[in-house]
Design a protein around this motif. Structure first.
Motif, mmCIF file in Angstrom:
data_model
loop_
_atom_site.group_PDB
_atom_site.id
_atom_site.type_symbol
_atom_site.label_atom_id
_atom_site.label_comp_id
_atom_site.label_asym_id
_atom_site.label_seq_id
_atom_site.Cartn_x
_atom_site.Cartn_y
_atom_site.Cartn_z
ATOM 1 N N LEU A 258 -3.020 13.603 0.515
ATOM 2 C CA LEU A 258 -2.189 13.289 1.676
ATOM 3 C C LEU A 258 -0.974 12.477 1.271
ATOM 4 O O LEU A 258 0.160 12.746 1.733
ATOM 5 C CB LEU A 258 -3.022 12.545 2.708
ATOM 6 C CG LEU A 258 -2.312 12.144 3.996
ATOM 7 C CD1 LEU A 258 -1.795 13.376 4.726
ATOM 8 C CD2 LEU A 258 -3.254 11.340 4.897
ATOM 9 N N ARG A 259 -1.166 11.530 0.379
ATOM 10 C CA ARG A 259 -0.029 10.718 -0.077
ATOM 11 C C ARG A 259 0.974 11.578 -0.834
ATOM 12 O O ARG A 259 2.198 11.449 -0.652
ATOM 13 C CB ARG A 259 -0.542 9.593 -0.984
ATOM 14 C CG ARG A 259 0.550 8.769 -1.656
ATOM 15 C CD ARG A 259 1.439 8.073 -0.625
ATOM 16 N NE ARG A 259 2.589 7.462 -1.232
ATOM 17 C CZ ARG A 259 2.597 6.221 -1.728
ATOM 18 N NH1 ARG A 259 1.483 5.493 -1.695
ATOM 19 N NH2 ARG A 259 3.703 5.727 -2.223
ATOM 20 N N SER A 261 1.479 14.784 -0.461
ATOM 21 C CA SER A 261 2.172 15.656 0.500
ATOM 22 C C SER A 261 3.241 14.895 1.254
ATOM 23 O O SER A 261 4.354 15.403 1.473
ATOM 24 C CB SER A 261 1.161 16.252 1.495
ATOM 25 O OG SER A 261 0.209 17.042 0.819
ATOM 26 N N VAL A 262 2.940 13.680 1.657
ATOM 27 C CA VAL A 262 3.924 12.877 2.384
ATOM 28 C C VAL A 262 5.109 12.544 1.483
ATOM 29 O O VAL A 262 6.283 12.574 1.917
ATOM 30 C CB VAL A 262 3.265 11.606 2.942
ATOM 31 C CG1 VAL A 262 4.303 10.654 3.523
ATOM 32 C CG2 VAL A 262 2.246 11.966 4.009
ATOM 33 N N ASP A 263 4.834 12.236 0.205
ATOM 34 C CA ASP A 263 5.927 11.968 -0.722
ATOM 35 C C ASP A 263 6.797 13.209 -0.921
ATOM 36 O O ASP A 263 8.032 13.124 -1.052
ATOM 37 C CB ASP A 263 5.367 11.500 -2.068
ATOM 38 C CG ASP A 263 4.819 10.089 -1.988
ATOM 39 O OD1 ASP A 263 5.154 9.369 -1.025
ATOM 40 O OD2 ASP A 263 4.025 9.703 -2.883
ATOM 41 N N HIS A 277 8.468 8.026 8.561
ATOM 42 C CA HIS A 277 7.914 8.470 7.279
ATOM 43 C C HIS A 277 7.396 7.274 6.477
ATOM 44 O O HIS A 277 6.294 7.315 5.906
ATOM 45 C CB HIS A 277 8.994 9.226 6.495
ATOM 46 C CG HIS A 277 8.524 9.713 5.162
ATOM 47 N ND1 HIS A 277 8.627 8.960 4.010
ATOM 48 C CD2 HIS A 277 7.912 10.878 4.797
ATOM 49 C CE1 HIS A 277 8.124 9.627 2.999
ATOM 50 N NE2 HIS A 277 7.691 10.809 3.449
ATOM 51 N N VAL A 280 4.136 6.060 7.853
ATOM 52 C CA VAL A 280 3.008 6.883 7.436
ATOM 53 C C VAL A 280 2.592 6.537 6.019
ATOM 54 O O VAL A 280 1.393 6.424 5.700
ATOM 55 C CB VAL A 280 3.358 8.383 7.561
ATOM 56 C CG1 VAL A 280 2.258 9.238 6.950
ATOM 57 C CG2 VAL A 280 3.563 8.762 9.017
ATOM 58 N N VAL A 281 3.590 6.354 5.105
ATOM 59 C CA VAL A 281 3.280 6.001 3.717
ATOM 60 C C VAL A 281 2.550 4.660 3.655
ATOM 61 O O VAL A 281 1.558 4.505 2.945
ATOM 62 C CB VAL A 281 4.576 5.951 2.876
ATOM 63 C CG1 VAL A 281 4.284 5.381 1.490
ATOM 64 C CG2 VAL A 281 5.189 7.342 2.772
#
Length: 467
Positions: A258-259, A261-263, A277, A280-281
């Motif tokens: 998940l991390r 993908s967010v990055d 964003h 979320v991180v």
């Protein structure tokens, strides 16, 4: 416990024997005395009958000869006294009739009273057995017949009876003692097995069970219940261990994915959504830290305790060196004082993990330009104390007591990073080693997190400190 049980059993047995033997001994002495008394009463009554005729007629020679023959045969003195209480006929010269018990008996007989019974002749009494019978007819008392029986034979017979009773009592006591040893072993065997298994469970050997087929039914039922409880604890702990292992393999991967993908989405995020964003991180990072803390706490609670000897002072030096850069970046002075060497008996990896949690909290919450000091000392009571002392804002006493609760955080620290499990993990680690953790205030300000661990020289099994 076996010695106490034996002592109680033998004490009760001895009390019962004394309660039975003493009345029997007294009854034996009383019975022998009464038998002798009844035998002498018959002789005395006969002499009184002969004495009446002799005193009225004045022919006393035949009676005097019979009295002497009686004494020669049986060793018992016989006396005929007159109305004035003085001896008229006696089987032996120079008899002392003025002794208290003899004179009182003579006075009673001259008053018309017969010897109704005799006092019990105990082995320590040396007075003769006195039996007296009034001489007279129609209410006229003209004298008294009296026998004075030596009690040596009676006292020896009483002593023999008592010796037999004592020997029988000692024999019963010896048999009871011989039976008590296997009896107490039979009674306490389940207790010893329960004690050994309970110690094994306390040391983390959860597969241990009580294997016992003998003993009282009540203890055998207790053994069955104890084994069922131990099995349930074993299953629960195995499930907790399995969960901790499963979580360590399964939860970390989705969080990392998940991390990532967010990055990867970061280049595509528009300026208007950049703050969301970042939020979320940060939440993913907070979830990761919280997960790591929960996993560490679960592993501490579920792990079996493997105790070994550790130099706490060297471990403290190593942790100070490891956290030096972090403290410097936070503007905190980190140092170490106290003993250069102090060995404690602790669970594996206990001290360094607990110190990491406490140093992290101290650096985080003490604030910039503060000082954090590790102090190691050995107490006279056989403990090794490790203090993590800071001069930060500290907390009230009530909050210090609550700080070991999982997820508890002080209201002023809600905006700082952390899971609220650091002190809880340190407390669990210290407790697993038979020690404890206590949070203490420091004057004029600050907090002292004291880990107390059993010294390597301290005897095993002593009580741990309350925390």
């Amino acid at each position: 416990m076996r010695r106490r049980l034996l002592a109680i059993y033998l004490t009760l047995l001895a009390a019962v024997l004394v309660g039975l033997t003493v009345p029997l001994a007294m009854d034996a002495a009383s019975r022998d005395t009464q038998m002798m008394f009844m035998d002498r009463v018959n002789d005395t009554v006969r002499f009184a009958s002969l004495g009446e005729t002799a005193l009225r007629t004045g022919h006393t020679s035949a009676l005097k000869a019979e009295l002497r023959q009686y004494t020669a045969l049986f060793g018992i003195n016989a006396v005929i006294v007159g109305r004035d209480g003085n001896p008229i006929l006696a089987s032996q010269q120079d008899l002392d009739l003025d002794r208290g018990v003899v004179r009182s008996k003579i006075d009673e007989a001259l008053s018309g009273n017969r010897s109704a019974t005799a006092a019990v002749v105990w082995p320590w009494r040396r007075e003769p057995l006195v039996v007296i019978e009034p001489i007279g007819r129609g209410g006229e008392i003209i004298g008294a017949a009296m026998t004075l029986s030596p009690t040596d034979h009676l006292r020896r017979a009483t002593m023999r009876s008592w010796a037999i009773l004592f020997s029988q009592g000692m024999l019963v006591l010896l048999i009871g003692l011989m039976a008590a040893s296997p009896l107490t072993r039979w009674l306490l065997r389940p207790v010893h097995e329960l004690d050994a298994t309970a110690h094994a469970l306390a040391e983390g050997r959860f597969e241990e069970r009580v294997a016992i087929t003998s003993g009282p039914p009540e203890l055998r039922r207790l053994v069955v219940s104890f084994n069922a409880m131990a099995q349930q604890i074993f299953v629960l702990i195995e499930r907790q261990r399995a969960f901790a292992s499963y979580a360590s393999h399964q939860l970390r991967t989705p969080l990392a994915a998940l991390r990532l993908s967010v990055d990867n989405l970061a280049p595509e995020v528009r300026p208007a959504g950049w703050s969301d964003h970042q939020m979320v991180v940060e939440e993913i990072e907070r979830m990761t830290r919280l997960y790591d803390a929960l996993l560490a706490f679960a592993q501490v609670e579920a792990a079996a305790v493997e105790v070994g000897e550790v130099d706490v002072a060297q471990t403290a030096d190593a942790r100070v060196a490891a956290w030096a850069d972090v403290a410097e970046r936070a503007g905190v002075t980190l140092g170490r004082v106290g003993a250069a060497s102090a060995s404690a008996r602790v669970a594996v990896d206990t001290v360094d993990q607990a110190l990491d949690a406490l140093i992290d909290n101290a650096i985080k919450f003490a604030g910039a330009e503060s000082a954090v000091t590790l102090m190691v000392e050995e107490t006279a009571e056989g403990w090794v104390d490790v203090h993590v002392i800071d001069n930060g804002p500290g907390m009230p006493q009530e909050d210090l007591r609550r700080a070991v609760e999982p997820f508890w955080r002080h209201p002023r620290d809600q905006n700082l990073e952390g899971s609220g499990l650091g002190v809880t993990i340190a407390h669990a680690l210290a407790t697993a080693s038979g020690g404890g953790l206590e949070l203490l205030p420091v004057e004029p300000r600050g907090m002292d997190a004291r880990i107390r661990l059993p010294a390597a020289s301290r005897p095993a099994g002593e009580d741990a400190p309350r925390s």
